[in-house]
Design a protein around this motif. Structure first.
Motif, PDB file in Angstrom:
ATOM      1  N   PRO A   1       0.383   6.102   4.122  1.00  0.00           N
ATOM      2  CA  PRO A   1       1.432   5.549   4.859  1.00  0.00           C
ATOM      3  C   PRO A   1       1.699   4.376   4.201  1.00  0.00           C
ATOM      4  N   LEU A   2       3.051   3.985   3.953  1.00  0.00           N
ATOM      5  CA  LEU A   2       3.356   2.539   3.574  1.00  0.00           C
ATOM      6  C   LEU A   2       2.881   1.501   4.260  1.00  0.00           C
ATOM      7  N   ASP A   3       2.457   0.379   3.658  1.00  0.00           N
ATOM      8  CA  ASP A   3       2.155  -0.677   4.333  1.00  0.00           C
ATOM      9  C   ASP A   3       2.660  -1.939   3.498  1.00  0.00           C
ATOM     10  N   VAL A   4       3.090  -2.902   4.061  1.00  0.00           N
ATOM     11  CA  VAL A   4       3.715  -4.198   3.389  1.00  0.00           C
ATOM     12  C   VAL A   4       3.130  -5.283   4.048  1.00  0.00           C
ATOM     13  N   VAL A   5       2.583  -6.144   3.393  1.00  0.00           N
ATOM     14  CA  VAL A   5       2.150  -7.306   4.157  1.00  0.00           C
ATOM     15  C   VAL A   5       2.442  -8.394   3.120  1.00  0.00           C
ATOM     16  N   LEU A   6       3.503  -9.197   3.837  1.00  0.00           N
ATOM     17  CA  LEU A   6       3.716 -10.529   3.136  1.00  0.00           C
ATOM     18  C   LEU A   6       3.373 -11.801   3.973  1.00  0.00           C
ATOM     19  N   ASP A   7       3.171 -12.773   3.341  1.00  0.00           N
ATOM     20  CA  ASP A   7       2.547 -14.181   3.879  1.00  0.00           C
ATOM     21  C   ASP A   7       1.595 -13.671   4.960  1.00  0.00           C
TER      22      ASP A   7
ATOM     23  N   GLU B   1      -1.124  -6.539  -6.647  1.00  0.00           N
ATOM     24  CA  GLU B   1      -0.859  -6.541  -5.561  1.00  0.00           C
ATOM     25  C   GLU B   1      -0.336  -5.381  -4.810  1.00  0.00           C
ATOM     26  N   VAL B   2      -0.664  -4.303  -5.722  1.00  0.00           N
ATOM     27  CA  VAL B   2       0.018  -3.006  -5.391  1.00  0.00           C
ATOM     28  C   VAL B   2      -1.207  -1.828  -5.466  1.00  0.00           C
ATOM     29  N   ASP B   3      -1.673  -1.231  -4.285  1.00  0.00           N
ATOM     30  CA  ASP B   3      -2.742  -0.389  -4.353  1.00  0.00           C
ATOM     31  C   ASP B   3      -2.753   0.439  -5.523  1.00  0.00           C
ATOM     32  N   VAL B   4      -1.729   1.386  -5.692  1.00  0.00           N
ATOM     33  CA  VAL B   4      -1.586   2.297  -6.778  1.00  0.00           C
ATOM     34  C   VAL B   4      -2.069   1.858  -8.084  1.00  0.00           C
ATOM     35  N   HIS B   5      -1.821   0.648  -8.327  1.00  0.00           N
ATOM     36  CA  HIS B   5      -2.330  -0.064  -9.787  1.00  0.00           C
ATOM     37  C   HIS B   5      -3.727  -0.774  -9.809  1.00  0.00           C
TER      38      HIS B   5
ATOM     39  N   ARG C   1       0.816  -1.243   0.158  1.00  0.00           N
ATOM     40  CA  ARG C   1       0.033   0.018   0.106  1.00  0.00           C
ATOM     41  C   ARG C   1       0.959   1.369  -0.089  1.00  0.00           C
ATOM     42  N   LEU C   2       0.494   2.161  -1.082  1.00  0.00           N
ATOM     43  CA  LEU C   2       1.369   3.419  -1.013  1.00  0.00           C
ATOM     44  C   LEU C   2       0.381   4.394  -1.157  1.00  0.00           C
TER      45      LEU C   2
END
Length: 364
Positions: free
Chosen positions: A9-15, A89-93, A5-6
């Motif tokens: 605020p940056l938010d990275v979710v993995l597994d 998998e990327v909110d901006v796209h 997520r951009l």
């Protein structure tokens, strides 16, 4: 599950777990790669974004891989780097590919808010913000079409403060206030934005905003039809001659004052109410009923001033705007109200004189 997520605020979710990427160059590199998901981003472009040397960039990428915990996610390619993440998998796209409701759910605030790159904000933020505002305006338009005018007023007031040059939002605010029955506020909102556009930009309101203003000006803002009559009775009988006489005393197209005379308890109110129900189609603006309390035990009869207060508030005049003095109240029943409908007053012998004073006080 993984998602980046951009939009905010940056938010990275993995597994399924949130991964923290420290502020600084690593965030800038990650954001730059995500903006071009599964595309190679050149070394020179990344060096220009983060500053420093090629060797320093290589170190930054190595630390980013450690932060993510998935080394193969950021791949080295000829001339640059690539992040092996699908655009969905990327909110901006994903933002521009989904429906309005889902898109608005993805928006969490200013794009790249905590990335620390003015260039990324400058190059990509305005287009994303414009898309967001257009989607938001479309959703508000759906609310207006669905009749949810009052519900969106507060939101639109906030949006017009945040985006004062966004004319469509101002037009929506004017329309929402108007259809919520708040015409004075709708006109004030138009005047606020008209003045702001003139003073700050030197331009006049655009067509959509002007049309919203004209809609308010053209509207019939008279008080909505009101019926305060007591309920009619189903078994009215034996008084047809009296009823015909009362109905004949109220000719169409004129103002008439009709008094029903007689002792207490003989059915004057019942007759008057029956006549009022028969006549109500000829008085579409309002049908009002005022009890003068002449025979109500323990209750003082109404004064002319009290009767006028009851009528004025029934017609929509706010109680705080009704003057205290009788003459001033009488002036409130001037052309605006006299042209809104016709009036029929009825009374009994015991209060005939009082009713006459009420009618004269109102100027009828």
């Amino acid at each position: 599950m993984r998602f980046f997520r951009l939009l905010g605020p940056l938010d990275v979710v993995l597994d399924g777990r949130h991964v923290r990427v420290p502020a600084g160059k690593r965030r800038v590199v990650l954001a730059a790669l995500l903006v071009k998901a599964r595309e190679v981003v050149g070394v020179d472009e990344l060096v220009e974004l983060v500053g420093g040397t090629r060797n320093a960039l290589q170190t930054t990428v190595g630390r980013l891989r450690e932060d993510l915990g998935v080394p193969e996610l950021v791949l080295t390619r000829a001339g640059g780097y690539l992040i092996d993440v699908a655009p969905d998998e990327v909110d901006v796209h994903l933002f521009g590919r989904v429906g309005a409701e889902e898109a608005l759910g993805l928006w969490r605030g200013r794009p790249f808010a905590d990335i620390g790159s003015d260039r990324l904000e400058r190059d990509h933020g305005p287009a994303l913000t414009e898309t967001y505002l257009a989607v938001l305006e479309a959703r508000v338009e759906e609310d207006l079409r669905g009749g949810r005018h009052e519900q969106v007023v507060g939101e639109l007031r906030t949006l017009t403060r945040q985006h004062p040059a966004r004319e469509r939002m101002w037009a929506q605010l004017v329309r929402a206030l108007h259809h919520a029955g708040r015409q004075a506020e709708a006109l004030q909102a138009y005047e606020d934005v008209r003045r702001k556009l003139a003073e700050e930009l030197g331009v006049d309101p655009g067509r959509e905003l002007q049309l919203a203003h004209q809609e308010v000006l053209r509207a019939d803002n008279r008080p909505r039809a009101r019926n305060d009559l007591p309920g009619d009775i189903a078994d009215f009988a034996g008084r047809q001659a009296d009823l015909d006489e009362v109905l004949a005393a109220v000719p169409a197209g004129t103002v008439a004052i009709t008094a029903i005379d007689g002792m207490a308890g003989i059915g004057k109110t019942t007759l008057a109410v029956r006549a009022a129900h028969r006549l109500k189609e000829r008085f579409p603006d309002a049908q009002l009923f005022v009890d003068l309390h002449s025979y109500t035990e323990g209750v003082e009869p109404r004064t002319p001033a009290d009767a006028l207060f009851a009528l004025l508030t029934a017609l929509g005049v706010p109680a705080k705007d009704v003057p205290d003095e009788l003459d001033a109240r009488r002036r409130c029943t001037g052309p605006r109200w006299r042209t809104a409908g016709r009036w029929w007053c009825w009374t009994t012998r015991a209060v005939r004189r009082r009713c006459g004073r009420c009618c004269r006080a109102a100027g009828w």
